[in-house]
Design a protein around this motif. Structure first.
Motif, short mmCIF file in Angstrom:
data_model
loop_
_atom_site.label_atom_id
_atom_site.label_comp_id
_atom_site.label_asym_id
_atom_site.label_seq_id
_atom_site.Cartn_x
_atom_site.Cartn_y
_atom_site.Cartn_z
N LYS A 2 0.90 -1.29 -0.28
CA LYS A 2 -0.22 -0.15 -0.15
C LYS A 2 1.26 1.22 0.05
N SER A 3 0.44 2.19 -0.78
CA SER A 3 1.34 3.57 -1.37
C SER A 3 1.38 4.52 0.36
N TRP A 4 2.14 5.16 0.73
CA TRP A 4 1.46 5.79 2.04
C TRP A 4 2.97 7.43 1.80
N SER A 5 1.56 8.56 1.78
CA SER A 5 2.64 10.20 2.15
C SER A 5 3.09 9.84 3.17
N LEU A 6 4.86 10.24 3.28
CA LEU A 6 5.67 10.88 4.11
C LEU A 6 4.74 12.37 4.10
N ALA A 7 4.71 13.17 3.82
CA ALA A 7 3.48 14.71 4.79
C ALA A 7 2.09 14.52 5.45
N THR A 8 1.21 13.02 4.41
CA THR A 8 0.38 12.52 5.60
C THR A 8 0.66 12.40 6.82
N ARG A 9 2.01 11.00 6.67
CA ARG A 9 2.81 10.43 7.71
C ARG A 9 2.77 11.52 8.84
N ILE A 10 3.64 12.63 8.64
CA ILE A 10 4.17 13.40 9.40
C ILE A 10 3.24 14.16 9.77
N VAL A 11 1.86 14.56 9.04
CA VAL A 11 1.35 15.46 9.74
C VAL A 11 -0.15 14.21 10.91
N SER A 12 -0.44 13.56 10.54
CA SER A 12 -0.83 12.63 10.90
C SER A 12 0.00 12.35 13.01
N SER A 13 1.04 12.10 12.56
CA SER A 13 1.71 12.26 13.94
C SER A 13 1.95 12.91 14.83
N VAL A 14 1.58 14.24 14.07
CA VAL A 14 2.46 14.99 14.83
C VAL A 14 1.21 15.62 15.80
N LEU A 15 -0.16 15.79 14.97
CA LEU A 15 -1.10 16.51 15.49
C LEU A 15 -1.62 15.19 16.55
N SER A 16 -1.16 13.72 16.17
CA SER A 16 -1.99 12.59 17.17
C SER A 16 -1.11 12.92 18.78
N ALA A 17 -0.30 13.67 18.33
CA ALA A 17 0.93 13.82 19.89
C ALA A 17 0.09 15.20 20.68
N VAL A 18 0.39 15.83 19.61
CA VAL A 18 -0.24 17.64 20.21
C VAL A 18 -2.15 17.27 20.62
N THR A 19 -2.72 16.23 19.87
CA THR A 19 -4.49 16.43 20.78
C THR A 19 -4.08 15.42 22.65
N LEU A 20 -3.45 13.83 22.41
CA LEU A 20 -3.18 14.09 23.31
C LEU A 20 -2.78 14.07 24.26
N SER A 21 -1.41 15.16 23.66
CA SER A 21 -1.48 16.12 24.67
C SER A 21 -1.99 16.62 25.40
N LEU A 22 -3.05 17.39 24.73
CA LEU A 22 -3.80 18.51 24.82
C LEU A 22 -5.14 18.02 25.47
N LEU A 23 -6.12 16.95 25.48
CA LEU A 23 -6.07 16.24 25.95
C LEU A 23 -5.98 16.32 27.23
N ALA A 24 -4.74 15.29 27.13
CA ALA A 24 -4.57 15.21 29.00
C ALA A 24 -4.22 16.48 29.82
N LEU A 25 -3.90 17.43 28.85
CA LEU A 25 -3.38 18.94 30.00
C LEU A 25 -4.47 19.28 29.68
N SER A 26 -6.17 18.77 28.82
CA SER A 26 -7.00 19.86 28.88
C SER A 26 -7.83 18.92 30.38
#
Length: 444
Positions: A2-26
């Motif tokens: 299966k093909s994948w995009s480097l930009a999509t993987r970076i964006v999804s990884s960073v956003l996942s980390a940021v989202t989980l951190s913000l939810l924990a902070l919230s």
């Protein structure tokens, strides 16, 4: 894979980390806010209760019980209070307080009931106790509002963070996208070096490696094409001269039948050798990337030339029947010479292996494909799968080089055309067919 995009993987990884951190902070902020609000409200409740207790202690009271202190603008969120005597009777209460005491066991401190958060003030010299209750509705609402004020800005910032992260990642990967576009445009006859793209230091070695590879590939292909052209010139002339000499020798030995027969054998073997050399040279050109160029040309012009050439020199009484189905032009993108070599090999293969006296049929399909069929015994499926390999023959007993379909398959692959073999033909128990379909064909 299966093909994948480097930009999509970076964006999804960073956003996942940021989202989980913000939810924990919230969650942490919400818990801390809830604790602080509850503590502040309890302090206020205790302060009111103790002040009322001091006021009650300083005022004389009669024996009348269940007096109601009517205060204007009292609502469901207003603090309620009760003054209780030693016997547990309510002698004074606010209009929003219940008739019975808030709690049955009157002890100093906080107590929670289904409708009130109650604080019982410490007893003084008077016999009366003051109970102050805060409606649970007010406390819950205040807690939720404070929590929402603390948490909502964090949650509402998530779309902004997502947009900023995506913008930053896309902008950072823009040089990689330019390099990707340049590399994707290579091949198919475009072997030029990748120009300077102002790439970051991490991508410069990749650009240099690609340019080196393209340069070596261009040199190798040029050398192979030059060799094929030179070999064709150097081999055709001696073989043609040899055949001419053999034919002259045949005229000189005509009185001797045995010598004439041997001369005919030599002439036939020379012709076969010439055809084999021609096929080998075509195969060399096909494998060297002759069909990588992309020019727009009329496919039917090539078909007409080949049908006129091969159809006027039928093999053992065979001919070629062309059916156009009302189509006058088929414009495709590719190399005209390579297409001519491919179709010539397919037509020669059909004429060589077809049944004597039965014409080869060439049909122009509605989707722009060229379908070539001939009559012969049906081929087994395992043989059909191997026919496009070099030096594989169909087993018809006819002498051939075994390279025609291999040459056609190589050229079709380079032109992104689809070469479909079938045997037997539809509606028949025999026959062989080849259909060539070109991508992006334009018919008129």
């Amino acid at each position: 894979m299966k093909s994948w995009s480097l930009a999509t993987r970076i964006v999804s990884s960073v956003l996942s980390a940021v989202t989980l951190s913000l939810l924990a902070l919230s969650l942490a902020v919400a818990g801390f806010t809830r604790h602080e609000i509850t503590e502040r409200l309890d302090n206020s409740l205790q302060e009111v209760s103790e002040r009322l207790q001091a006021t009650v202690a300083a005022q004389p009271h009669g024996s009348q019980s269940d007096n109601v202190a009517w205060v204007p603008d009292v609502g469901p969120r207003t603090l309620a209070y009760q003054v209780v005597d030693q016997a547990g009777h309510v002698v004074l209460r606010s209009q929003n307080a219940p008739v019975r005491p808030f709690v049955s066991d009157i002890r100093t401190g906080f107590t929670s009931t289904p409708h009130f958060r109650v604080y019982v003030a410490a007893p003084t010299m008077t016999a009366y106790r003051v109970l102050v209750g805060e409606p649970t509705l007010h406390r819950r609402g205040a807690t939720w509002r404070a929590t929402a004020i603390a948490v909502m800005p964090v949650l509402m910032s998530l779309p902004v963070i997502w947009w900023l992260v995506r913008l930053i990642v896309r902008r950072a990967l823009r040089p990689l996208d330019r390099l990707h576009d340049e590399m994707q445009s290579r091949g198919s006859g475009n072997l030029r070096p990748v120009p300077s793209l102002d790439l970051p230091v991490e991508l410069v070695p990749i650009q240099h490696a690609v340019n080196t590879l393209l340069s070596r590939l261009e040199t190798a292909l040029s050398t192979e094409r030059a060799f094929a052209a030179s070999a064709a010139h150097e081999l055709r002339n001696p073989l043609a001269a040899l055949l001419a000499q053999v034919q002259m020798l045949g005229r000189m030995v005509q009185p001797d039948p045995e010598a004439g027969r041997r001369v005919d054998i030599i002439a036939e073997r020379t012709r076969r050798l010439g055809r084999t050399v021609e096929k080998l040279l075509q195969f060399s050109r096909a494998t060297s990337g002759i069909a990588f160029r992309r020019n727009r040309f009329d496919l039917l012009t090539v078909v007409h030339v080949l049908v006129d050439d091969l159809g006027h020199n039928p093999h053992d009484g065979q001919g070629i029947v062309l059916t156009l189905n009302g189509i006058s032009h088929i414009f495709v993108h590719g190399d005209m010479d390579a297409t001519g070599i491919m179709l010539r090999n397919l037509l020669e293969n059909a004429l060589l292996h077809g049944k004597h006296g039965t014409p080869v049929r060439v049909t122009v399909l509605p989707d722009g494909g060229i379908d070539i069929t001939n009559d012969c015994p049906a081929l087994p499926p395992d043989m059909l799968d191997r026919l496009t390999s070099p030096f594989v023959r169909g087993g018809t007993g006819t002498h051939g080089s075994g390279l025609g379909l291999a040459i056609a398959s190589n050229i079709a692959t380079q032109m992104d055309a689809i070469l479909h073999l079938r045997s037997p033909l539809d509606g028949s128990g025999r026959g062989f067919g080849v259909c060539v379909t070109f991508p992006g064909s334009d018919m008129t």
